[in-house]
Enzyme design. Structure first.
Site, mmCIF file in Angstrom:
data_model
loop_
_atom_site.group_PDB
_atom_site.id
_atom_site.type_symbol
_atom_site.label_atom_id
_atom_site.label_comp_id
_atom_site.label_asym_id
_atom_site.label_seq_id
_atom_site.Cartn_x
_atom_site.Cartn_y
_atom_site.Cartn_z
ATOM 1 N N ASP A 42 -7.371 -1.759 -0.138
ATOM 2 C CA ASP A 42 -7.496 -3.277 -0.485
ATOM 3 C C ASP A 42 -6.853 -3.854 0.916
ATOM 4 O O ASP A 42 -7.034 -5.115 1.013
ATOM 5 C CB ASP A 42 -7.232 -3.959 -1.781
ATOM 6 C CG ASP A 42 -5.753 -3.791 -2.084
ATOM 7 O OD1 ASP A 42 -4.970 -3.023 -1.245
ATOM 8 O OD2 ASP A 42 -5.315 -4.168 -3.106
ATOM 9 N N SER A 43 -6.435 -3.223 1.798
ATOM 10 C CA SER A 43 -5.860 -3.553 2.927
ATOM 11 C C SER A 43 -6.992 -3.892 3.905
ATOM 12 O O SER A 43 -6.755 -4.729 4.595
ATOM 13 C CB SER A 43 -4.990 -2.504 3.780
ATOM 14 O OG SER A 43 -5.974 -1.233 3.907
ATOM 15 N N ASP A 88 -9.655 1.275 -3.968
ATOM 16 C CA ASP A 88 -8.617 0.458 -4.624
ATOM 17 C C ASP A 88 -9.393 -0.626 -5.702
ATOM 18 O O ASP A 88 -10.215 -1.172 -5.338
ATOM 19 C CB ASP A 88 -7.810 -0.460 -3.544
ATOM 20 C CG ASP A 88 -6.509 0.228 -3.146
ATOM 21 O OD1 ASP A 88 -6.024 1.047 -3.704
ATOM 22 O OD2 ASP A 88 -6.075 -0.233 -2.092
ATOM 23 N N LYS A 118 -7.609 3.378 -7.218
ATOM 24 C CA LYS A 118 -6.189 3.592 -7.053
ATOM 25 C C LYS A 118 -5.811 1.871 -7.520
ATOM 26 O O LYS A 118 -6.618 0.981 -7.497
ATOM 27 C CB LYS A 118 -5.621 3.786 -5.540
ATOM 28 C CG LYS A 118 -4.179 3.336 -5.356
ATOM 29 C CD LYS A 118 -3.514 3.855 -3.915
ATOM 30 C CE LYS A 118 -3.778 2.829 -2.932
ATOM 31 N NZ LYS A 118 -3.422 1.585 -3.033
ATOM 32 N N GLU A 120 -1.933 -0.721 -8.445
ATOM 33 C CA GLU A 120 -0.471 -0.750 -8.103
ATOM 34 C C GLU A 120 0.360 -0.964 -9.314
ATOM 35 O O GLU A 120 -0.131 -1.723 -10.310
ATOM 36 C CB GLU A 120 -0.277 -2.008 -7.264
ATOM 37 C CG GLU A 120 -1.075 -1.672 -5.783
ATOM 38 C CD GLU A 120 -0.879 -2.915 -4.691
ATOM 39 O OE1 GLU A 120 -0.232 -3.693 -5.124
ATOM 40 O OE2 GLU A 120 -1.724 -2.792 -3.852
ATOM 41 N N GLU A 187 5.142 3.579 -1.293
ATOM 42 C CA GLU A 187 5.039 2.956 -0.001
ATOM 43 C C GLU A 187 6.373 2.229 0.310
ATOM 44 O O GLU A 187 7.181 1.583 -0.405
ATOM 45 C CB GLU A 187 4.133 1.758 -0.163
ATOM 46 C CG GLU A 187 4.052 1.014 1.127
ATOM 47 C CD GLU A 187 2.643 0.097 1.419
ATOM 48 O OE1 GLU A 187 1.840 0.216 0.548
ATOM 49 O OE2 GLU A 187 2.612 -0.740 2.305
HETATM 50 O O1 KIV Z 1 -4.733 -0.557 0.741
HETATM 51 C C1 KIV Z 1 -4.068 0.413 1.285
HETATM 52 O O2 KIV Z 1 -4.997 0.589 2.580
HETATM 53 C C2 KIV Z 1 -3.295 1.207 0.850
HETATM 54 C C3 KIV Z 1 -2.432 1.993 1.666
HETATM 55 C C4 KIV Z 1 -1.453 1.347 2.407
HETATM 56 C C5 KIV Z 1 -1.935 3.268 0.889
HETATM 57 O O3 KIV Z 1 -2.976 0.714 -0.311
#
Ligand code: KIV
Length: 270
Positions: A42-43, A88, A118, A120, A187
């Site tokens: 989600d970055s 994510d 993924k 969090e 992280e």
């Molecule tokens: O969203 C993302 O790119 C991430 C990485 C920093 C692991 O969660």
């Protein structure tokens, strides 16, 4: 590559590499380069969509980018290298109700080629959600330490820097393993904290800003290539991609404004 293959790599003492991607172009690059897993993180909310945090990105947008990434990965997959594709779950797609979380993760697996999600944190509600997802057949990667979806609570500070927060990190990591996560992103924590987790957990610990001794490493590809305006201190660029691109574009633009006699002849129209 399947989620269980990452655990096999850990058992065999082989490093695990994860790179982010967000579209066909970046998906092709990271897959052809040979990453074990590709994360549609989600970055992308910040890197690609220009938001100030990861919070605004929606599940529909994540799915759109995940499908594009998968299309880009196809040529590498056809050539025999098939990285695990992980997507994510965005902010608020899994925090409100377990049923909504199953529906959101289910959409990722049904409506894109991703084989895992993924998410969090390790709050009790999150652990319950992970348990539900795993029992529904949805592989889950956890994410602890700095969790950008909690930026308004924690900022982007390094985590687990004192004894109490280090103990919280240990507890969270253990709980995520017990809940059924197949791997864990850690992280921006001290290297010793991440190394300890790599030694004590059976699932792979994938670090970013967490030292060199994790079972694997993950990087935001745009940071690694220096495409973003600035990079986090723990993720220095390998090349100055943005400056190189700007230089090339400016050269091209300057060439266009020269008198036509000095520019290359136009290609003939058929
Ligand atoms: O969203 C993302 O790119 C991430 C990485 C920093 C692991 O969660």
């Amino acid at each position: 590559m399947r989620p269980a293959d990452l655990a096999r790599r850990k058992q065999a003492g082989l490093p695990i590499t994860v790179l982010t991607a967000w579209d066909a172009l970046s998906g092709a690059l990271v897959a052809e380069a040979g990453a074990d897993a590709v994360l549609v993180g989600d970055s992308l909310a910040m890197v690609v969509l220009g938001h100030p945090t990861t919070l605004p990105v929606t599940l529909d947008e994540m799915l759109h980018h995940c499908r594009a990434t998968a299309r880009g990965m196809a040529s590498a997959c056809a050539a025999g290298h098939e990285p695990l594709l992980i997507c994510d779950l965005p902010f608020l797609s899994y925090q409100c109700q377990p049923d909504d979380a199953v529906a959101a993760a289910g959409r990722v697996l049904k409506q894109s080629p991703a084989a895992a999600v993924k998410l969090e944190g390790a709050e009790p509600e999150t652990l319950a959600v992970i348990d539900r997802l795993v029992r529904s057949g949805i592989p889950v990667m956890g994410h602890v330490g700095l969790t950008p979806q909690s930026v308004h609570r924690t900022g982007y500070r390094r985590q687990a820097t004192d004894a109490a927060s280090r103990e919280r990190l240990r507890t969270a990591a253990r709980a995520l393993e017990q809940a059924g996560c197949f791997a864990l992103v850690v992280e921006h924590v001290p290297a010793e904290a991440a190394t300890e987790l790599s030694h004590t957990l059976t699932i792979p610990v994938i670090g970013i800003g967490a030292g060199d001794s994790c079972d694997g490493q993950v990087r935001v590809t745009a940071d690694l290539l220096g495409l973003t305006g600035s990079q986090p201190p723990f993720s220095p660029p390998l090349l100055q991609g943005r400056s190189l691109a700007l230089e090339a574009l400016r050269l091209w633009l300057a060439a266009q404004s020269r008198p036509s006699s000095t520019t290359a002849p136009a290609a003939p129209h058929c």
